[in-house]
Write an enzyme that holds these catalytic residues in place. Structure first.
Site, PDB file in Angstrom:
ATOM      1  N   GLY A  27       0.823  -1.208   0.000  1.00 33.80           N
ATOM      2  CA  GLY A  27       0.000   0.000   0.000  1.00 33.80           C
ATOM      3  C   GLY A  27       0.857   1.258   0.000  1.00 33.80           C
ATOM      4  O   GLY A  27       0.682   2.149  -0.848  1.00 33.80           O
ATOM      5  N   TYR A  53       5.957  -8.522   2.449  1.00 29.13           N
ATOM      6  CA  TYR A  53       7.191  -9.262   2.205  1.00 29.13           C
ATOM      7  C   TYR A  53       7.005 -10.767   2.412  1.00 29.13           C
ATOM      8  O   TYR A  53       7.648 -11.582   1.765  1.00 29.13           O
ATOM      9  CB  TYR A  53       8.275  -8.721   3.149  1.00 29.13           C
ATOM     10  CG  TYR A  53       9.647  -9.276   2.894  1.00 29.13           C
ATOM     11  CD1 TYR A  53      10.487  -8.660   1.972  1.00 29.13           C
ATOM     12  CD2 TYR A  53      10.102 -10.404   3.564  1.00 29.13           C
ATOM     13  CE1 TYR A  53      11.751  -9.161   1.726  1.00 29.13           C
ATOM     14  CE2 TYR A  53      11.362 -10.918   3.331  1.00 29.13           C
ATOM     15  CZ  TYR A  53      12.177 -10.293   2.410  1.00 29.13           C
ATOM     16  OH  TYR A  53      13.422 -10.793   2.167  1.00 29.13           O
ATOM     17  N   GLU A 117      -7.143 -20.594  -5.868  1.00 25.66           N
ATOM     18  CA  GLU A 117      -7.124 -20.722  -4.404  1.00 25.66           C
ATOM     19  C   GLU A 117      -8.545 -20.823  -3.907  1.00 25.66           C
ATOM     20  O   GLU A 117      -9.495 -20.468  -4.626  1.00 25.66           O
ATOM     21  CB  GLU A 117      -6.413 -19.517  -3.784  1.00 25.66           C
ATOM     22  CG  GLU A 117      -4.904 -19.613  -3.913  1.00 25.66           C
ATOM     23  CD  GLU A 117      -4.167 -18.521  -3.141  1.00 25.66           C
ATOM     24  OE1 GLU A 117      -4.811 -17.574  -2.673  1.00 25.66           O
ATOM     25  OE2 GLU A 117      -2.941 -18.629  -3.036  1.00 25.66           O
ATOM     26  N   HIS A 227      -5.638 -18.168  10.101  1.00 24.01           N
ATOM     27  CA  HIS A 227      -5.133 -19.151   9.143  1.00 24.01           C
ATOM     28  C   HIS A 227      -5.003 -20.484   9.872  1.00 24.01           C
ATOM     29  O   HIS A 227      -4.553 -20.509  11.024  1.00 24.01           O
ATOM     30  CB  HIS A 227      -3.773 -18.710   8.582  1.00 24.01           C
ATOM     31  CG  HIS A 227      -3.380 -19.473   7.366  1.00 24.01           C
ATOM     32  ND1 HIS A 227      -2.875 -20.753   7.431  1.00 24.01           N
ATOM     33  CD2 HIS A 227      -3.446 -19.161   6.055  1.00 24.01           C
ATOM     34  CE1 HIS A 227      -2.653 -21.184   6.198  1.00 24.01           C
ATOM     35  NE2 HIS A 227      -2.988 -20.235   5.349  1.00 24.01           N
ATOM     36  N   ARG A 264     -11.169 -22.425   4.931  1.00 18.18           N
ATOM     37  CA  ARG A 264     -10.184 -22.013   5.921  1.00 18.18           C
ATOM     38  C   ARG A 264     -10.736 -21.961   7.357  1.00 18.18           C
ATOM     39  O   ARG A 264     -10.149 -22.499   8.288  1.00 18.18           O
ATOM     40  CB  ARG A 264      -9.741 -20.611   5.530  1.00 18.18           C
ATOM     41  CG  ARG A 264      -8.381 -20.234   5.973  1.00 18.18           C
ATOM     42  CD  ARG A 264      -8.044 -18.870   5.405  1.00 18.18           C
ATOM     43  NE  ARG A 264      -7.032 -18.978   4.382  1.00 18.18           N
ATOM     44  CZ  ARG A 264      -6.319 -17.946   3.918  1.00 18.18           C
ATOM     45  NH1 ARG A 264      -6.536 -16.745   4.374  1.00 18.18           N
ATOM     46  NH2 ARG A 264      -5.415 -18.133   3.005  1.00 18.18           N
ATOM     47  N   HIS A 325      -4.310 -13.893  11.215  1.00 16.77           N
ATOM     48  CA  HIS A 325      -3.607 -13.739   9.947  1.00 16.77           C
ATOM     49  C   HIS A 325      -3.878 -12.397   9.281  1.00 16.77           C
ATOM     50  O   HIS A 325      -2.978 -11.759   8.767  1.00 16.77           O
ATOM     51  CB  HIS A 325      -4.068 -14.884   9.038  1.00 16.77           C
ATOM     52  CG  HIS A 325      -3.402 -14.946   7.717  1.00 16.77           C
ATOM     53  ND1 HIS A 325      -2.032 -14.985   7.585  1.00 16.77           N
ATOM     54  CD2 HIS A 325      -3.907 -14.980   6.444  1.00 16.77           C
ATOM     55  CE1 HIS A 325      -1.720 -15.044   6.290  1.00 16.77           C
ATOM     56  NE2 HIS A 325      -2.840 -15.022   5.594  1.00 16.77           N
ATOM     57  N   ARG A 360     -12.199 -12.351   4.069  1.00 20.86           N
ATOM     58  CA  ARG A 360     -11.374 -11.979   2.917  1.00 20.86           C
ATOM     59  C   ARG A 360     -11.102 -13.191   2.031  1.00 20.86           C
ATOM     60  O   ARG A 360     -10.684 -14.248   2.501  1.00 20.86           O
ATOM     61  CB  ARG A 360     -10.042 -11.423   3.414  1.00 20.86           C
ATOM     62  CG  ARG A 360      -9.088 -11.051   2.303  1.00 20.86           C
ATOM     63  CD  ARG A 360      -7.714 -10.770   2.867  1.00 20.86           C
ATOM     64  NE  ARG A 360      -7.120 -11.963   3.438  1.00 20.86           N
ATOM     65  CZ  ARG A 360      -5.961 -12.491   3.043  1.00 20.86           C
ATOM     66  NH1 ARG A 360      -5.279 -11.939   2.067  1.00 20.86           N
ATOM     67  NH2 ARG A 360      -5.485 -13.574   3.609  1.00 20.86           N
TER      68      ARG A 360
HETATM   69  C1  LIG Z   1       2.444 -14.908   6.051  1.00 22.35           C
HETATM   70  C2  LIG Z   1       1.477 -14.109   5.230  1.00 22.35           C
HETATM   71  C3  LIG Z   1       1.120 -14.516   3.959  1.00 22.35           C
HETATM   72  C4  LIG Z   1       0.226 -13.761   3.182  1.00 22.35           C
HETATM   73  N1  LIG Z   1      -0.048 -14.157   1.900  1.00 22.35           N
HETATM   74  C5  LIG Z   1      -0.844 -13.363   1.113  1.00 22.35           C
HETATM   75  C6  LIG Z   1      -1.059 -13.666  -0.268  1.00 22.35           C
HETATM   76  O1  LIG Z   1      -0.528 -14.630  -0.783  1.00 22.35           O
HETATM   77  N2  LIG Z   1      -1.868 -12.839  -0.985  1.00 22.35           N
HETATM   78  C7  LIG Z   1      -2.464 -11.726  -0.451  1.00 22.35           C
HETATM   79  O2  LIG Z   1      -3.187 -11.003  -1.160  1.00 22.35           O
HETATM   80  N3  LIG Z   1      -2.268 -11.417   0.854  1.00 22.35           N
HETATM   81  C8  LIG Z   1      -1.471 -12.183   1.641  1.00 22.35           C
HETATM   82  N4  LIG Z   1      -1.263 -11.842   2.959  1.00 22.35           N
HETATM   83  C9  LIG Z   1      -1.849 -10.582   3.457  1.00 22.35           C
HETATM   84  C10 LIG Z   1      -1.042  -9.419   2.869  1.00 22.35           C
HETATM   85  O3  LIG Z   1       0.320  -9.717   2.993  1.00 22.35           O
HETATM   86  C11 LIG Z   1      -1.283  -8.111   3.595  1.00 22.35           C
HETATM   87  O4  LIG Z   1      -2.644  -7.871   3.795  1.00 22.35           O
HETATM   88  C12 LIG Z   1      -0.724  -6.940   2.778  1.00 22.35           C
HETATM   89  O5  LIG Z   1       0.594  -7.234   2.367  1.00 22.35           O
HETATM   90  C13 LIG Z   1      -0.741  -5.679   3.611  1.00 22.35           C
HETATM   91  O6  LIG Z   1      -0.001  -4.681   2.948  1.00 22.35           O
HETATM   92  P1  LIG Z   1       0.139  -3.266   3.642  1.00 22.35           P
HETATM   93  O7  LIG Z   1       0.900  -2.416   2.699  1.00 22.35           O
HETATM   94  O8  LIG Z   1      -1.181  -2.778   4.065  1.00 22.35           O
HETATM   95  O9  LIG Z   1       0.958  -3.527   4.995  1.00 22.35           O
HETATM   96  P2  LIG Z   1       2.279  -4.330   5.325  1.00 22.35           P
HETATM   97  O10 LIG Z   1       2.869  -4.991   4.147  1.00 22.35           O
HETATM   98  O11 LIG Z   1       1.982  -5.170   6.508  1.00 22.35           O
HETATM   99  O12 LIG Z   1       3.281  -3.165   5.748  1.00 22.35           O
HETATM  100  C14 LIG Z   1       3.068  -2.388   6.891  1.00 22.35           C
HETATM  101  C15 LIG Z   1       4.202  -1.387   6.987  1.00 22.35           C
HETATM  102  O13 LIG Z   1       3.924  -0.450   8.022  1.00 22.35           O
HETATM  103  C16 LIG Z   1       5.082  -0.294   8.835  1.00 22.35           C
HETATM  104  N5  LIG Z   1       4.619   0.191  10.139  1.00 22.35           N
HETATM  105  C17 LIG Z   1       3.653  -0.303  10.930  1.00 22.35           C
HETATM  106  N6  LIG Z   1       3.481   0.485  12.007  1.00 22.35           N
HETATM  107  C18 LIG Z   1       4.373   1.498  11.894  1.00 22.35           C
HETATM  108  C19 LIG Z   1       4.699   2.622  12.696  1.00 22.35           C
HETATM  109  N7  LIG Z   1       4.065   2.892  13.852  1.00 22.35           N
HETATM  110  N8  LIG Z   1       5.698   3.443  12.277  1.00 22.35           N
HETATM  111  C20 LIG Z   1       6.370   3.210  11.124  1.00 22.35           C
HETATM  112  N9  LIG Z   1       6.094   2.161  10.315  1.00 22.35           N
HETATM  113  C21 LIG Z   1       5.108   1.317  10.709  1.00 22.35           C
HETATM  114  C22 LIG Z   1       5.743  -1.650   8.806  1.00 22.35           C
HETATM  115  O14 LIG Z   1       7.087  -1.562   9.193  1.00 22.35           O
HETATM  116  C23 LIG Z   1       5.544  -1.997   7.327  1.00 22.35           C
HETATM  117  O15 LIG Z   1       6.529  -1.365   6.545  1.00 22.35           O
HETATM  118  C24 LIG Z   1      -0.371 -12.600   3.741  1.00 22.35           C
HETATM  119  C25 LIG Z   1      -0.048 -12.197   5.042  1.00 22.35           C
HETATM  120  C26 LIG Z   1       0.881 -12.928   5.780  1.00 22.35           C
HETATM  121  C27 LIG Z   1       1.220 -12.467   7.166  1.00 22.35           C
END
Ligand SMILES: Cc1cc2nc3c(=O)[nH]c(=O)nc-3n(C[C@H](O)[C@H](O)[C@H](O)COP(=O)(O)OP(=O)(O)OC[C@H]3O[C@@H](n4cnc5c(N)ncnc54)[C@H](O)[C@@H]3O)c2cc1C
Length: 504
Positions: A27, A53, A117, A227, A264, A325, A360
């Site tokens: 995001g 990641y 999936e 999960h 799930r 999860h 989801r």
């Molecule tokens: C093991 C695993 C497998 C998954 N597999 C899938 C998949 O195959 N397909 C799918 O669609 N989704 C999957 N998901 C869900 C998906 O990964 C997440 O919903 C999505 O990546 C969230 O993206 P994001 O950018 O919102 O946040 P994130 O990628 O979680 O990033 C959050 C960021 O915010 C930062 N942050 C948080 N709080 C603070 C703060 N106070 N100050 C500064 N920085 C902060 C963190 O350091 C990080 O950089 C999976 C999740 C997990 C845990």
């Protein structure tokens, strides 16, 4: 309840940015890149990689000529159990084309073949082996660097300003101040507030607590997806695909007790019940080898992580537990990531666009991050000229406090797992709600440290989750109440939580 920390911005090192993006998952990175390509250089604040990641499975996009966004929307609605926001869902599934092309343009090299999936009626999940998230993160990070976007390693502590965003305080070893009139929260979800979780520790959801202290609302926090298979005492997730290829779930006697290919939530609850009865559960991956599937080739990431922890999946069953999860709820936003506070936007897992409804669909969250990140950037490009620049004023919150909180993060995670986990009921939720309130009531006397700020903010999100779970007297999607095991029409709506007006 507004500020927690002790600070006076006139005494802190000061920086300035037109736009601050907090979080470097899909995001935040998408928003930063699109803004950069539009000629606006945001400042990216992050405390490290997030859930993106670690994503293994992939990203769902209806791109094949025989597939359609309409079918993708139908599948998502089916999982969402009547709570999907129809307008935003349309944007999500239609935006897949643009999102996917952007990811490729930024350097993600997807595999040629797609997979199917659970819950999808078409093989529309695009992947990079079993490390899609890592591949996305690395490509987007490279693009951020090419665009010379400023990256600051640190942690958001406070959002400053009266009735609008005027700046932030962050911590990178010491407290610092950034003056800005636009802040994008891309801080991920709050699923890690449970004892067992697939989320890495950096994604704690504490930023959602900062938002609550700012007087904003959380929508649908009670919907937390669990999960079924995370390796016990770790956050290593073993994806459904492994069961799809033949791995089986067994108890301590080696006996199977559930059809592994059920949805799930059904599988997760069956494991949870087994554990509640005092049993242990293992995932046996040996049938894969018997079927001629080489684990290290088919699932290199999972195999590598298991070996790193000392497990030999070709020789022994692996102890697993269900684990929290994905946090379906989040900050209330419109379809351009705008919250009700002037200058505050939210994108990704920390935001609630309502596209997932009450459950989801797999691989829809990476899609949400790239689609809504793009829109949020365009909206900001437009809004920037309308906002008042951050004033010259200073902000402070001076207070004393020497007490230790009467609980720890681990206590909180244990409580949430026991009382607000896969199976909930009135008695447990009331107990959890009272306990949380007693724990945090003396927060004004706590030492105003970074650790205590984190604990308070996560506790506020936990209380929001428990309160809305108590309010929702039905079972729907991932929210399961033993005392109300069915959906009830009067609850076919979103829940809303603010500190002023808990759960309605
Ligand atoms: C093991 C695993 C497998 C998954 N597999 C899938 C998949 O195959 N397909 C799918 O669609 N989704 C999957 N998901 C869900 C998906 O990964 C997440 O919903 C999505 O990546 C969230 O993206 P994001 O950018 O919102 O946040 P994130 O990628 O979680 O990033 C959050 C960021 O915010 C930062 N942050 C948080 N709080 C603070 C703060 N106070 N100050 C500064 N920085 C902060 C963190 O350091 C990080 O950089 C999976 C999740 C997990 C845990």
């Amino acid at each position: 309840m507004e500020y927690f920390l002790n600070f006076d911005t006139s005494k802190l090192p000061e920086d300035r940015a037109d736009v601050v993006i907090c979080g470097s998952g899909i995001g935040g990175l998408t928003t930063a890149i699109v803004l950069g390509e539009l000629g606006i250089t945001p400042l990216l604040l992050t405390r490290g990689v997030g859930n993106t990641y670690y994503s293994q499975g992939g990203i769902a996009c209806a791109l094949h000529p025989e597939d359609s966004p309409y079918l993708h929307a139908l599948d998502t609605q089916k999982a969402g159990r009547g709570l999907c926001n129809e307008g935003n869902l349309r944007i999500l599934v239609d935006g897949g084309v643009q999102g996917f092309v952007n990811l490729k343009r930024w350097g993600v090299e997807f595999d040629k073949e797609t997979t199917i999936e659970g819950g999808h009626s078409f093989p529309r999940v695009y992947k990079v082996k079993d490390y899609t998230g890592k591949a996305i993160h690395e490509a987007l990070w490279r693009r951020v660097k090419e665009l010379k976007i400023r990256i600051v390693r640190g942690e958001l502590q406070e959002i400053l300003g009266e009735g609008r965003v005027e700046g932030i305080v962050y911590y990178d070893g010491s407290m610092k101040f950034i003056r800005t009139s636009i802040l994008v929260l891309a801080t991920g979800g709050a699923a890690s507030m449970f004892l067992h979780t697939s989320n890495p520790v950096r994604v704690r959801g504490d930023a959602l607590g900062i938002v609550l202290r700012k007087g904003l609302s959380l929508v649908n926090p009670e919907f937390v997806q669990f999960h079924p298979t995370v390796v016990k005492n770790t956050s290593i997730l073993i994806s459904e695909a492994v069961r799809g290829e033949g791995a089986v779930l067994v108890d301590q006697k080696g006996e199977r007790f559930v059809n592994e290919l059920e949805p799930r939530d059904v599988v997760a609850r069956a494991i949870y019940r087994k554990m509640k009865e005092g049993g242990e559960v293992f995932l046996d991956l040996r049938p894969l080898k018997a079927a001629g599937i080489e684990l290290r080739e088919r699932f290199p990431t999972i195999y590598g992580m298991l070996r790193e922890k000392g497990y030999e999946p070709e020789k022994e069953p692996i102890p697993v537990t269900p684990a929290s999860h994905y946090f379906i709820g989040g900050v209330e936003v419109n379809s351009y990531g705008k919250t009700i506070l002037e200058g505050l936007y939210a994108v990704g897992e920390c935001a609630c666009t309502g596209v997932h409804g009450a459950n989801r669909l797999a691989s829809n969250s990476l899609l949400e991050g790239v689609v809504f990140g793009y829109r949020t950037a365009y909206r900001i490009f437009h809004d920037l000229s309308f906002y008042r620049k951050s004033s010259k004023g200073n902000f402070k919150n001076l207070r004393e406090g020497k007490r230790k909180p009467p609980y720890t993060f681990e206590d909180l995670r244990g409580l949430m797992w026991e009382a607000c986990g896969l199976e909930r009921d009135e008695e447990g939720l009331k107990r959890a709600s009272e306990k949380l309130k007693v724990w945090i009531e003396g927060y004004k006397h706590w030492t105003p440290s970074i650790e205590n700020r984190q604990l308070l903010d996560i506790s506020l999100v936990a209380l929001a989750t428990v309160s809305c779970a108590l309010w929702r007297k039905e079972s729907r999607g991932v929210h399961y109440r033993k005392d109300y095991p069915h959906e009830r029409e009067e609850f076919r709506r979103e829940s809303l939580y603010t500190l002023e007006k808990p759960a309605s």
